[in-house]
Design a protein around this motif. Structure first.
Motif, mmCIF file in Angstrom:
data_model
loop_
_atom_site.group_PDB
_atom_site.id
_atom_site.type_symbol
_atom_site.label_atom_id
_atom_site.label_comp_id
_atom_site.label_asym_id
_atom_site.label_seq_id
_atom_site.Cartn_x
_atom_site.Cartn_y
_atom_site.Cartn_z
ATOM 1 N N TYR A 19 11.280 38.188 -9.465
ATOM 2 C CA TYR A 19 12.055 36.947 -9.560
ATOM 3 C C TYR A 19 11.812 36.268 -10.911
ATOM 4 N N LEU A 20 10.543 36.154 -11.295
ATOM 5 C CA LEU A 20 10.206 35.474 -12.543
ATOM 6 C C LEU A 20 10.679 36.232 -13.780
ATOM 7 N N THR A 21 10.626 37.545 -13.755
ATOM 8 C CA THR A 21 11.058 38.327 -14.911
ATOM 9 C C THR A 21 12.551 38.605 -14.905
ATOM 10 N N GLY A 22 13.222 38.290 -13.804
ATOM 11 C CA GLY A 22 14.658 38.530 -13.709
ATOM 12 C C GLY A 22 15.513 37.462 -14.358
ATOM 13 N N GLY A 23 14.902 36.437 -14.944
ATOM 14 C CA GLY A 23 15.661 35.421 -15.633
ATOM 15 C C GLY A 23 15.782 34.123 -14.863
ATOM 16 N N ARG A 24 15.642 34.142 -13.550
ATOM 17 C CA ARG A 24 15.805 32.924 -12.763
ATOM 18 C C ARG A 24 14.564 32.038 -12.848
ATOM 19 N N GLY A 25 13.412 32.620 -13.074
ATOM 20 C CA GLY A 25 12.186 31.851 -13.043
ATOM 21 C C GLY A 25 11.810 31.209 -14.359
#
Length: 98
Positions: free
Chosen positions: A90-96
């Motif tokens: 989640y954090l590395t996917g751009g949203r975090g």
């Protein structure tokens, strides 16, 4: 990396799903279009950052998979790995980090 993907189907699948091949192609194009050394340094930093994020995201995916496999044998450890893996992706996917 592109040569490695061309020789090994598993590596190609991983590099495609983590978007590494697309990241390399995009930055290679930007590098060729750059007119100054400052632009090239900026592109180089951005490439390194995006490749690092893709690697960490893949690590999160691996944690998730290992958690799913371990959950029946050790529910606490398996659930912990599942949650940490999802959080990392989640954090590395751009949203975090917007």
């Amino acid at each position: 990396m592109k040569k490695l993907a061309g020789r090994n189907t598993i590596c190609k699948s991983i590099l495609t799903h983590t978007h590494v091949l697309q990241i390399i192609d995009d930055h290679q194009y930007m590098w060729l279009m750059a007119e100054t050394d400052a632009e090239k340094r900026s592109i180089k930093r951005r490439l390194r950052k995006q490749l690092a994020l893709a690697g960490v995201s893949f690590g999160g995916f691996e944690m998730f998979i290992h958690g799913a496999v371990l959950a029946p044998a050790d529910p606490q450890l398996g659930a912990g790995l599942l949650l940490v893996g999802v959080l990392v992706m989640y954090l590395t996917g751009g949203r975090g980090h917007q």
